[in-house]
Design an enzyme around this catalytic site. Structure first.
Site, PDB file in Angstrom:
ATOM      1  CB  THR A   1      50.095  41.760  41.797  1.00 54.69           C
ATOM      2  OG1 THR A   1      50.951  40.641  41.945  1.00 54.69           O
ATOM      3  CG2 THR A   1      48.713  41.451  42.311  1.00 54.69           C
TER       4      THR A   1
ATOM      5  CG  ASP B   1      44.192  35.579  34.816  1.00 52.80           C
ATOM      6  OD1 ASP B   1      43.836  34.528  35.402  1.00 52.80           O
ATOM      7  OD2 ASP B   1      45.386  35.906  34.676  1.00 52.80           O
TER       8      ASP B   1
ATOM      9  CB  ILE C   1      44.023  40.057  42.044  1.00 50.98           C
ATOM     10  CG1 ILE C   1      43.114  41.135  41.430  1.00 50.98           C
ATOM     11  CG2 ILE C   1      45.301  40.692  42.592  1.00 50.98           C
ATOM     12  CD1 ILE C   1      42.617  42.162  42.430  1.00 50.98           C
ATOM     13  CG  HIS C   2      47.174  35.433  39.219  1.00 49.49           C
ATOM     14  ND1 HIS C   2      48.302  35.281  38.454  1.00 49.49           N
ATOM     15  CD2 HIS C   2      46.148  35.627  38.355  1.00 49.49           C
ATOM     16  CE1 HIS C   2      47.975  35.354  37.168  1.00 49.49           C
ATOM     17  NE2 HIS C   2      46.679  35.572  37.081  1.00 49.49           N
ATOM     18  N   GLY C   3      49.872  36.631  41.165  1.00 52.61           N
ATOM     19  CA  GLY C   3      51.232  37.125  40.960  1.00 52.61           C
ATOM     20  C   GLY C   3      51.475  37.811  39.632  1.00 52.61           C
TER      21      GLY C   3
END
Length: 164
Positions: free
Chosen positions: A18, A9, A13-15
């Protein structure tokens, strides 16, 4: 080291990562394996701040990630590997890191790449890496969100070859 989940990805680290993928991975640590990201201090700081509470984040070059995998100190550690591209995954697999399944979630369109889904675009080097990963027996499932039905990315790639 116990690999609970591995995902490509390029947003890292994104919505979605997480809130969904970290829970699915059920791992104590996220390891971002990328030479490029490991050398970008600003990006590293932002990524560590974006991690969900209680989840450790390490960002390291691919070769260091391989060494850490084989270090007996971490043999009982559960990890969620995050990658920017399939070439980095291949480098780890070719050094005997046993990544059995790879989730492909996001690879943004850039010049020289071909869009194969809304979220995934591939260039020649990506296609070659996916083919080699497939030859190594890695299950390659394209799935942007957990509720998506997994799609074998090799079918999409072979569709590109036949269309040309």
């Amino acid at each position: 080291m116990i690999i609970n989940f591995a995902r490509i990805d390029d947003r890292l680290i994104h919505g979605q990562v997480t809130t969904v993928w970290v829970k699915k991975a059920n791992a104590k640590r996220i390891i971002i394996c990328s030479d490029e990201v490991a050398h970008d201090e600003i990006r590293k700081t932002l990524l560590k701040q974006a991690a969900p509470p209680g989840t450790k984040v390490n960002i390291c070059e691919v070769d260091k990630a391989v060494k850490v995998y084989f270090n007996p100190v971490y043999e009982n550690e559960t990890v969620f590997y995050l990658f920017v591209n399939p070439t980095d995954v291949l480098r780890m697999v070719e050094q005997n890191v046993p990544i059995k399944t790879l989730n492909i979630g996001g690879m943004a369109y850039r010049e020289g790449k071909t869009q194969i889904t809304k979220a995934v675009s591939v260039g020649p080097e990506d296609i070659e890496a996916f083919r080699k990963l497939n030859e190594h027996g890695v299950k390659l499932e394209l799935r942007v969100v957990d509720s998506d039905t997994p799609v074998d990315i090799m079918k999409k790639i072979e569709g590109l070859s036949s269309a040309q």
